[in-house]
Scaffold this motif. Structure first.
Motif, PDB file in Angstrom:
ATOM      1  N   ARG A  18       2.247   1.638  -3.692  1.00  0.00           N
ATOM      2  CA  ARG A  18       1.345   2.287  -4.344  1.00  0.00           C
ATOM      3  C   ARG A  18       1.130   3.755  -4.413  1.00  0.00           C
ATOM      4  O   ARG A  18       1.053   4.540  -5.161  1.00  0.00           O
ATOM      5  N   ARG A  19       1.169   4.231  -2.948  1.00  0.00           N
ATOM      6  CA  ARG A  19       0.964   5.633  -2.742  1.00  0.00           C
ATOM      7  C   ARG A  19       2.163   6.581  -3.037  1.00  0.00           C
ATOM      8  O   ARG A  19       1.780   7.673  -3.411  1.00  0.00           O
ATOM      9  N   LYS A  69       0.905  -1.236   0.133  1.00  0.00           N
ATOM     10  CA  LYS A  69       0.056  -0.109  -0.110  1.00  0.00           C
ATOM     11  C   LYS A  69       0.912   1.317  -0.032  1.00  0.00           C
ATOM     12  O   LYS A  69       0.540   2.124  -0.693  1.00  0.00           O
TER      13      LYS A  69
END
Length: 145
Positions: free
Chosen positions: A35-36, A32
């Motif tokens: 991805r950010r 996560k």
């Protein structure tokens, strides 16, 4: 003969689905975060391939395979796309071990430099087409009579 996934420049591209890939659920949090982070080369590539706009091929972004997170993965081809930025400059040994492991699973890896992705995107996409044709395509000259 394997099922045809799509055509690139008139060449049939055959599915090469690699089954039962290992998955480390402990990497979900890191996934996560990656991805950010949105590294520019990855964002540009994603805009070119998301939603099947690149020859109707489905790409996954930031996929966990074993104990690694790959930049992009095409499960219907068993193909990993890695966009190498400056963080890879001092990690040749690590990258070599990682690549050897992923290839041992039957996966192919296409590497792109972040510089080329930002500055030569058209050429990069043509190179990717050629790579896919070379590894997953059937041309008339490669058919056995």
């Amino acid at each position: 003969m394997k099922e045809i996934l799509t055509h690139i420049n008139g060449v049939p591209i055959h599915r090469n689905f690699v089954e039962n890939l290992p998955y480390n659920p402990h990497l979900k949090t890191l996934l996560k975060e990656k991805r950010r982070a949105g590294i520019l080369g990855e964002v540009l590539f994603w805009k070119k391939v998301r939603a099947g706009i690149f020859h109707n091929i489905d790409f996954d972004r930031q996929r966990i395979i074993g104990s690694y997170i790959v930049d992009f993965y095409v499960k219907t081809l068993g193909l990993i796309i890695e966009i190498d930025g400056s963080s890879h400059d001092e990690k040749q040994v690590y990258d070599g071990i990682r690549q050897e492991y992923l290839e041992s699973l039957g996966l192919l890896i296409f590497r792109i430099s972040d510089f080329d992705m930002r500055n030569n995107i058209g050429l990069v996409m043509k190179d990717l087409e050629y790579f896919i044709i070379q590894h997953f395509g059937t041309t008339p000259s490669s058919k056995i009579p």
